[in-house]
Design a protein around this motif. Sequence first.
Motif, PDB file in Angstrom:
ATOM      1  N   PRO A  18       0.802  -1.281   0.055  1.00  0.00           N
ATOM      2  CA  PRO A  18      -0.075   0.032   0.121  1.00  0.00           C
ATOM      3  C   PRO A  18       0.874   1.274  -0.049  1.00  0.00           C
ATOM      4  O   PRO A  18       1.846   1.285   0.553  1.00  0.00           O
ATOM      5  CB  PRO A  18      -0.752  -0.287   1.277  1.00  0.00           C
ATOM      6  N   ILE A  19       0.294   2.216  -0.899  1.00  0.00           N
ATOM      7  CA  ILE A  19       1.147   3.401  -0.947  1.00  0.00           C
ATOM      8  C   ILE A  19       1.472   4.070   0.568  1.00  0.00           C
ATOM      9  O   ILE A  19       2.701   4.643   0.562  1.00  0.00           O
ATOM     10  CB  ILE A  19       0.405   4.589  -1.835  1.00  0.00           C
ATOM     11  N   ALA A  20       0.571   4.356   1.431  1.00  0.00           N
ATOM     12  CA  ALA A  20       1.084   4.766   2.793  1.00  0.00           C
ATOM     13  C   ALA A  20       2.145   3.906   3.477  1.00  0.00           C
ATOM     14  O   ALA A  20       2.744   4.545   4.035  1.00  0.00           O
ATOM     15  CB  ALA A  20      -0.311   5.115   3.408  1.00  0.00           C
ATOM     16  N   THR A  21       1.816   2.649   3.269  1.00  0.00           N
ATOM     17  CA  THR A  21       2.714   1.955   4.331  1.00  0.00           C
ATOM     18  C   THR A  21       4.175   2.017   3.422  1.00  0.00           C
ATOM     19  O   THR A  21       5.168   2.043   4.287  1.00  0.00           O
ATOM     20  CB  THR A  21       2.185   0.490   4.178  1.00  0.00           C
ATOM     21  N   GLY A  24       5.553   5.199   4.683  1.00  0.00           N
ATOM     22  CA  GLY A  24       5.951   4.947   6.171  1.00  0.00           C
ATOM     23  C   GLY A  24       7.217   3.951   6.140  1.00  0.00           C
ATOM     24  O   GLY A  24       8.141   4.640   7.111  1.00  0.00           O
ATOM     25  N   MET A  46       3.567  11.653  12.597  1.00  0.00           N
ATOM     26  CA  MET A  46       2.125  11.182  11.905  1.00  0.00           C
ATOM     27  C   MET A  46       1.064  11.377  12.971  1.00  0.00           C
ATOM     28  O   MET A  46       0.063  11.856  12.339  1.00  0.00           O
ATOM     29  CB  MET A  46       2.316   9.598  11.903  1.00  0.00           C
ATOM     30  N   THR A 274     -12.249   7.907   4.950  1.00  0.00           N
ATOM     31  CA  THR A 274     -11.489   8.833   5.539  1.00  0.00           C
ATOM     32  C   THR A 274      -9.856   8.334   6.043  1.00  0.00           C
ATOM     33  O   THR A 274      -9.057   8.727   5.643  1.00  0.00           O
ATOM     34  CB  THR A 274     -11.911   9.657   6.902  1.00  0.00           C
ATOM     35  N   GLY A 275     -10.128   7.375   6.824  1.00  0.00           N
ATOM     36  CA  GLY A 275      -8.884   6.680   6.948  1.00  0.00           C
ATOM     37  C   GLY A 275      -8.002   6.115   5.819  1.00  0.00           C
ATOM     38  O   GLY A 275      -6.869   6.398   5.770  1.00  0.00           O
ATOM     39  N   THR A 276      -8.568   5.578   4.773  1.00  0.00           N
ATOM     40  CA  THR A 276      -8.114   5.111   3.744  1.00  0.00           C
ATOM     41  C   THR A 276      -7.241   6.410   3.001  1.00  0.00           C
ATOM     42  O   THR A 276      -6.209   6.027   2.450  1.00  0.00           O
ATOM     43  CB  THR A 276      -9.205   4.463   2.850  1.00  0.00           C
ATOM     44  N   LEU A 278      -6.698   9.327   4.128  1.00  0.00           N
ATOM     45  CA  LEU A 278      -5.843  10.331   5.016  1.00  0.00           C
ATOM     46  C   LEU A 278      -4.725   9.373   5.578  1.00  0.00           C
ATOM     47  O   LEU A 278      -3.542  10.055   5.804  1.00  0.00           O
ATOM     48  CB  LEU A 278      -6.470  11.035   6.211  1.00  0.00           C
ATOM     49  N   PHE A 279      -4.494   8.048   5.599  1.00  0.00           N
ATOM     50  CA  PHE A 279      -3.357   7.258   5.868  1.00  0.00           C
ATOM     51  C   PHE A 279      -2.416   7.824   5.122  1.00  0.00           C
ATOM     52  O   PHE A 279      -1.209   7.995   5.488  1.00  0.00           O
ATOM     53  CB  PHE A 279      -3.784   5.875   5.646  1.00  0.00           C
ATOM     54  N   ILE A 280      -2.400   7.907   3.827  1.00  0.00           N
ATOM     55  CA  ILE A 280      -1.494   8.555   2.866  1.00  0.00           C
ATOM     56  C   ILE A 280      -0.934   9.753   3.503  1.00  0.00           C
ATOM     57  O   ILE A 280       0.276  10.197   3.367  1.00  0.00           O
ATOM     58  CB  ILE A 280      -1.973   8.507   1.501  1.00  0.00           C
ATOM     59  N   VAL A 282      -1.114  10.979   6.360  1.00  0.00           N
ATOM     60  CA  VAL A 282      -0.399  10.858   7.583  1.00  0.00           C
ATOM     61  C   VAL A 282       1.027  10.527   7.360  1.00  0.00           C
ATOM     62  O   VAL A 282       2.099  11.199   7.928  1.00  0.00           O
ATOM     63  CB  VAL A 282      -0.988   9.928   8.542  1.00  0.00           C
ATOM     64  N   THR A 283       1.528   9.421   6.620  1.00  0.00           N
ATOM     65  CA  THR A 283       2.850   9.102   6.521  1.00  0.00           C
ATOM     66  C   THR A 283       3.807  10.118   5.439  1.00  0.00           C
ATOM     67  O   THR A 283       4.756  10.233   5.655  1.00  0.00           O
ATOM     68  CB  THR A 283       2.766   7.179   5.881  1.00  0.00           C
ATOM     69  N   ASP A 330       0.292   9.138  -5.716  1.00  0.00           N
ATOM     70  CA  ASP A 330      -0.969   9.213  -5.182  1.00  0.00           C
ATOM     71  C   ASP A 330      -0.964  10.955  -4.999  1.00  0.00           C
ATOM     72  O   ASP A 330      -0.145  11.634  -4.329  1.00  0.00           O
ATOM     73  CB  ASP A 330      -1.039   8.795  -3.949  1.00  0.00           C
TER      74      ASP A 330
ATOM     75  N   ILE B  63      -9.614   8.887  11.792  1.00  0.00           N
ATOM     76  CA  ILE B  63      -8.427   8.706  10.935  1.00  0.00           C
ATOM     77  C   ILE B  63      -7.847   7.380  11.169  1.00  0.00           C
ATOM     78  O   ILE B  63      -7.768   6.447  10.532  1.00  0.00           O
ATOM     79  CB  ILE B  63      -7.519   9.791  10.558  1.00  0.00           C
ATOM     80  N   ALA B  77      -5.032   2.367  -0.864  1.00  0.00           N
ATOM     81  CA  ALA B  77      -4.813   2.336  -2.269  1.00  0.00           C
ATOM     82  C   ALA B  77      -3.355   1.766  -2.214  1.00  0.00           C
ATOM     83  O   ALA B  77      -2.122   1.939  -1.631  1.00  0.00           O
ATOM     84  CB  ALA B  77      -4.653   4.043  -2.411  1.00  0.00           C
ATOM     85  N   ARG B  78      -2.890   1.103  -3.462  1.00  0.00           N
ATOM     86  CA  ARG B  78      -1.813   0.428  -3.746  1.00  0.00           C
ATOM     87  C   ARG B  78      -1.782   0.372  -5.240  1.00  0.00           C
ATOM     88  O   ARG B  78      -2.726   0.488  -6.102  1.00  0.00           O
ATOM     89  CB  ARG B  78      -1.591  -0.689  -2.902  1.00  0.00           C
ATOM     90  N   PHE B 105       4.448  -2.597   9.552  1.00  0.00           N
ATOM     91  CA  PHE B 105       4.475  -1.243   9.716  1.00  0.00           C
ATOM     92  C   PHE B 105       3.590  -0.992  10.894  1.00  0.00           C
ATOM     93  O   PHE B 105       3.546  -0.148  11.817  1.00  0.00           O
ATOM     94  CB  PHE B 105       3.970  -0.467   8.732  1.00  0.00           C
TER      95      PHE B 105
END
Lengths: 425, 170
Positions: A18-21, A24, A46, A274-276, A278-280, A282-283, A330, B63, B77-78, B105
């Motif tokens: 995942p992009i956010a992970t 991170g 974060m 929102t979580g999905t 804004l996770f991006i 946040v990291t 993204d 969040i 998203a990935r 993570f």
Amino acid sequence: MSIFLLVLFFILMFIGIPIATSLGISVVASVIIFTDVPISIVIQSMYSSMNSFIMVAVPLFILAGIIMDEGGVAEKIFDFAKSLVGWMTGGLGHVNVLASLIFAGMAGSSVADIASTGRITINAMTKNKYPLEYAAALTLITSMLATIVPPSILMVVAASTAGVSIGAALVGGLVPGLIIALIFMGYNHYYSKKHNFGVHQKFEWKVLGREFIRAFPALLAPVILLAGILSGIFTPTEAAAIAVLYTLFVALFVYKGLSFKKLPNIFFRTANLTGTILFIAVTAKAASWVFEYDGLPTKVATFISGISDNKIVIMLLLFVFLIIVGMFMDATAAIFILVPILMPTIHSVGIDPVFFVIYLVVLLSVGLVTPPIGVCLYATSNITGMKIETLSKATLPWLVVTFAALLLFIFVPQLITVPISWFDL
Amino acid sequence: MVKDGNKKINPVFRAINSITDTLASLTAAGIFVVVIWQVIGRLIGQPAPWTEELTRFMFIWLIYLGIGIGFRKVESARVTLLISYLPKFLQKGSVWIYSIASIGFFIFMVVLGIELMSQQINTNETSSVLLLPMWIIGLCVPFSGLIGIINTIQSLIYDRALIEEEEVEN
């Protein structure tokens, strides 16, 4: 350090993490390898990144969009748009643009536009003898509008990151959105006439009146939102909550597409989305700490001002750069990473920061419809069953038209800045 | 190999999902109610300064709850379009690469999140208006990490096909 972070990020992202992970992990690795700073700085960054009242507008815009969609508003918008512009040459193509524009005024997400009005317009267009490729490409390109016109989620994110007035950035997206929509309609007219697309229908005042009345409660939602922000009575976050209250009323009691039973699920979907999204953010915020620690903003400012101090040349450079970034990164991540890096340059060259924020979002929205990571491209491919390659090819002429429209704003920035100056935002 | 999403979900997972989903729904609804309260309070000339602070704190929780929950159905998203161009061994291991990186993570978030919370407890940090102990807000980070781990495991058991899917999810 910054280059290491970016290279690692792209490698991880392209192997399916995942992009956010990916961001991170790259941040953690960069901090461990290149600095003596305790690793807890990543979590601190974060954690504190979203401690912002203004960003609360994001889940509220998402909520309003979900309520409108569940409330069965898409069909009413489509019927109204059809009665208004369906009689013209390339009628249903114009309907596609107008329905997306109206939907964009209610929901801040481009993907949501494709899933709701997009699905209806593609069906109607193919039944009306428009080629599927044409209908799908037009649906895809017009989905950009939801990211440009208020209430745009990305605009809130970008303005908040840049520290400029969110109200001004939101309102400032309206004129470029309208101009781009008009340009799309112009090209649709030309292309439909040339290829003799569609079966024409008659214009009837009676039908227009009836559909306007049916769609009126929905059409009022963006008006309430904009009036709230423009009048200065509400902050954008408060205006978003008022819009939620209004859309709830319309969906529950006027259109009755929504029942109280469905509300917990709607709130849940809001939290999930929102979580999905804004996770991006946040990291990416943690990544932007690394870039600042590395002194990247100053380096970039020095580099760019070394090339030229002409505003137009710099904007043209940024045009190319941001289109490329938007294709591979993204949009939320790009905003959190690039805004702090580019702002010193923008200030030193004397470009209006609000104009820049709006332009940045408009440019990054192109990345939503292009391969390899355009989420709208995938959404359109999903609902039409078309291959990504075929769809991308069909979208090419529209992209050329879009680029022409976007270049227009570089040479005539007043199209964006003057309307904002009419209001005290 | 489990490939479908129809397998009956373990009662323990179901209970955890139900708790986190209810919390998330309540937080989203809470934000809406409190912001409306703020507007009404101001319009009737009785502004409530606590509303701004409470909204921010609920937003942070929203969040982080959403982050963890988003991994149950592989919604984060990935980019998977390019996986088919990778060497065969990387393609075969893509599910494990996804899972190990995600869980790794989240473990980082749990461990460092607990450290953040302990700092907040040790320094008796409180919020400025509501005087809430700040560890209640800091708790969202390790909590999110924990439900992220649980949800990634659930996706591996019940929705592996979603992880293998070749498309960008958002």
